[in-house]
Design a protein around this motif. Structure first.
Motif, PDB file in Angstrom:
ATOM      1  N   TYR A  47       0.810  -1.235   0.000  1.00 31.02           N
ATOM      2  CA  TYR A  47       0.000   0.000   0.000  1.00 31.02           C
ATOM      3  C   TYR A  47       0.842   1.283   0.000  1.00 31.02           C
ATOM      4  O   TYR A  47       0.400   2.311   0.461  1.00 31.02           O
ATOM      5  N   SER A  51      -0.321   1.231  -9.040  1.00 33.93           N
ATOM      6  CA  SER A  51      -0.007   0.368 -10.170  1.00 33.93           C
ATOM      7  C   SER A  51       0.938   1.072 -11.141  1.00 33.93           C
ATOM      8  O   SER A  51       1.917   0.486 -11.606  1.00 33.93           O
ATOM      9  N   ILE A  98      -4.401  -9.046  -6.210  1.00 35.12           N
ATOM     10  CA  ILE A  98      -3.848  -7.700  -6.043  1.00 35.12           C
ATOM     11  C   ILE A  98      -4.968  -6.751  -5.628  1.00 35.12           C
ATOM     12  O   ILE A  98      -5.942  -6.584  -6.357  1.00 35.12           O
ATOM     13  N   HIS A  99      -4.814  -6.163  -4.459  1.00 37.51           N
ATOM     14  CA  HIS A  99      -5.813  -5.212  -3.962  1.00 37.51           C
ATOM     15  C   HIS A  99      -5.342  -3.785  -4.174  1.00 37.51           C
ATOM     16  O   HIS A  99      -4.214  -3.442  -3.841  1.00 37.51           O
ATOM     17  N   HIS A 100      -6.223  -2.972  -4.747  1.00 35.03           N
ATOM     18  CA  HIS A 100      -5.998  -1.532  -4.912  1.00 35.03           C
ATOM     19  C   HIS A 100      -6.920  -0.848  -3.902  1.00 35.03           C
ATOM     20  O   HIS A 100      -8.138  -1.004  -3.984  1.00 35.03           O
ATOM     21  N   VAL A 106      -1.359  -0.420  -3.874  1.00 37.33           N
ATOM     22  CA  VAL A 106      -1.574  -1.854  -4.011  1.00 37.33           C
ATOM     23  C   VAL A 106      -0.826  -2.706  -2.984  1.00 37.33           C
ATOM     24  O   VAL A 106       0.211  -2.313  -2.460  1.00 37.33           O
TER      25      VAL A 106
END
Length: 136
Positions: A47, A51, A98-100, A106
Protein backbone atom coordinates in the motif's frame (compact mmCIF):
# COMPACT_ATOMS: atom_id res chain seq x y z
CA UNK A 1 -2.87 12.68 -22.97
CA UNK A 2 -1.69 10.73 -19.92
CA UNK A 3 -2.77 7.12 -19.63
CA UNK A 4 -2.98 5.24 -16.35
CA UNK A 5 -3.12 1.65 -15.11
CA UNK A 6 -4.43 2.61 -11.67
CA UNK A 7 -7.58 1.19 -10.12
CA UNK A 8 -9.24 2.25 -6.86
CA UNK A 9 -11.11 0.05 -4.41
CA UNK A 10 -10.60 -2.97 -6.70
CA UNK A 11 -9.40 -6.52 -6.22
CA UNK A 12 -7.73 -8.39 -9.08
CA UNK A 13 -8.43 -12.10 -8.64
CA UNK A 14 -6.04 -14.76 -9.93
CA UNK A 15 -6.61 -15.80 -13.53
CA UNK A 16 -9.01 -18.63 -14.27
CA UNK A 17 -6.12 -20.60 -15.77
CA UNK A 18 -3.60 -19.87 -13.01
CA UNK A 19 -1.63 -23.14 -12.62
CA UNK A 20 -1.26 -22.99 -8.81
CA UNK A 21 -3.76 -23.40 -5.97
CA UNK A 22 -1.32 -21.92 -3.43
CA UNK A 23 0.71 -18.80 -4.13
CA UNK A 24 4.36 -19.24 -5.05
CA UNK A 25 7.14 -16.70 -4.60
CA UNK A 26 8.76 -16.01 -7.99
CA UNK A 27 12.19 -17.66 -8.00
CA UNK A 28 15.28 -15.52 -8.27
CA UNK A 29 17.01 -15.61 -11.59
CA UNK A 30 20.32 -14.21 -12.81
CA UNK A 31 18.40 -11.61 -14.84
CA UNK A 32 15.50 -10.41 -12.71
CA UNK A 33 12.08 -11.29 -14.08
CA UNK A 34 9.09 -8.96 -14.11
CA UNK A 35 7.38 -11.22 -11.56
CA UNK A 36 10.36 -11.03 -9.20
CA UNK A 37 10.64 -7.24 -9.52
CA UNK A 38 6.92 -6.69 -8.92
CA UNK A 39 6.82 -9.14 -6.03
CA UNK A 40 9.76 -7.56 -4.20
CA UNK A 41 8.49 -4.01 -4.68
CA UNK A 42 4.96 -4.77 -3.48
CA UNK A 43 5.91 -7.12 -0.62
CA UNK A 44 8.51 -4.71 0.79
CA UNK A 45 6.06 -1.80 0.70
CA UNK A 46 2.39 -2.87 0.72
CA UNK A 47 0.00 0.00 0.00
CA UNK A 48 2.85 2.40 -0.70
CA UNK A 49 2.81 2.43 -4.52
CA UNK A 50 0.16 2.69 -7.21
CA UNK A 51 -0.01 0.37 -10.17
CA UNK A 52 1.55 3.10 -12.34
CA UNK A 53 4.46 3.40 -9.88
CA UNK A 54 5.12 -0.35 -9.92
CA UNK A 55 4.76 -0.84 -13.66
CA UNK A 56 7.02 2.10 -14.49
CA UNK A 57 9.66 1.26 -11.87
CA UNK A 58 9.93 -2.30 -13.19
CA UNK A 59 10.19 -0.95 -16.75
CA UNK A 60 12.91 1.50 -15.66
CA UNK A 61 14.90 -1.23 -13.88
CA UNK A 62 14.63 -3.69 -16.79
CA UNK A 63 15.73 -0.97 -19.23
CA UNK A 64 18.51 0.53 -17.07
CA UNK A 65 17.01 4.02 -17.09
CA UNK A 66 19.14 6.25 -14.84
CA UNK A 67 17.42 7.94 -11.89
CA UNK A 68 18.17 11.36 -13.42
CA UNK A 69 16.15 10.49 -16.56
CA UNK A 70 13.20 8.71 -14.94
CA UNK A 71 10.84 11.66 -14.60
CA UNK A 72 10.97 12.39 -18.32
CA UNK A 73 10.95 8.69 -19.20
CA UNK A 74 7.81 8.19 -17.09
CA UNK A 75 5.99 10.97 -18.95
CA UNK A 76 6.96 9.36 -22.25
CA UNK A 77 6.06 5.87 -20.99
CA UNK A 78 2.52 6.87 -20.01
CA UNK A 79 1.93 8.98 -23.12
CA UNK A 80 0.45 5.77 -24.55
CA UNK A 81 -1.55 3.00 -22.90
CA UNK A 82 0.28 0.33 -20.90
CA UNK A 83 -0.86 -3.10 -19.66
CA UNK A 84 -2.25 -2.93 -16.12
CA UNK A 85 -1.62 -5.33 -13.24
CA UNK A 86 -4.33 -7.64 -14.60
CA UNK A 87 -1.48 -8.78 -16.89
CA UNK A 88 0.94 -9.28 -14.01
CA UNK A 89 2.51 -12.73 -13.73
CA UNK A 90 1.79 -12.48 -9.98
CA UNK A 91 -1.94 -13.00 -10.69
CA UNK A 92 -1.63 -15.02 -13.90
CA UNK A 93 1.01 -17.56 -12.85
CA UNK A 94 2.03 -17.20 -9.18
CA UNK A 95 -1.34 -17.15 -7.38
CA UNK A 96 -1.51 -13.66 -5.86
CA UNK A 97 -4.55 -11.42 -5.78
CA UNK A 98 -3.85 -7.70 -6.04
CA UNK A 99 -5.81 -5.21 -3.96
CA UNK A 100 -6.00 -1.53 -4.91
CA UNK A 101 -7.19 0.55 -1.95
CA UNK A 102 -9.19 3.81 -2.03
CA UNK A 103 -6.00 5.76 -2.85
CA UNK A 104 -5.04 3.34 -5.64
CA UNK A 105 -2.12 1.89 -3.64
CA UNK A 106 -1.57 -1.85 -4.01
CA UNK A 107 -0.80 -4.93 -1.93
CA UNK A 108 -0.78 -8.63 -2.84
CA UNK A 109 -2.42 -11.57 -1.10
CA UNK A 110 -1.91 -15.32 -1.61
CA UNK A 111 -4.92 -17.07 -3.17
CA UNK A 112 -5.17 -19.45 -0.21
CA UNK A 113 -5.17 -16.70 2.45
CA UNK A 114 -8.04 -15.52 4.63
CA UNK A 115 -7.43 -11.98 3.37
CA UNK A 116 -7.95 -13.11 -0.24
CA UNK A 117 -11.29 -14.69 0.71
CA UNK A 118 -12.26 -11.56 2.63
CA UNK A 119 -11.77 -9.43 -0.49
CA UNK A 120 -13.82 -11.88 -2.58
CA UNK A 121 -16.69 -11.70 -0.09
CA UNK A 122 -16.61 -7.90 0.36
CA UNK A 123 -19.45 -6.44 -1.70
CA UNK A 124 -18.03 -2.90 -1.38
CA UNK A 125 -14.94 -3.80 -3.44
CA UNK A 126 -14.98 -4.12 -7.23
CA UNK A 127 -13.57 -7.40 -8.52
CA UNK A 128 -11.94 -8.24 -11.80
CA UNK A 129 -10.03 -11.28 -12.97
CA UNK A 130 -6.42 -11.32 -14.06
CA UNK A 131 -5.95 -11.92 -17.77
CA UNK A 132 -5.84 -15.54 -18.88
CA UNK A 133 -2.51 -16.89 -20.09
CA UNK A 134 -4.08 -18.97 -22.82
CA UNK A 135 -6.80 -18.19 -25.34
CA UNK A 136 -9.97 -20.21 -25.00
Amino acid sequence: MKHTTNYTNTFIEVADDCPVSQAEVPSEKKIKTLAELQYKQIMKHPYRYTSDDIIFECYALKNDIPESERQQARIQFFSKGQPCLRCSPLSKRYGFGIHHNEEGKVAIFPVESKEYQKFLNDSTIKKTKAMRSKKI
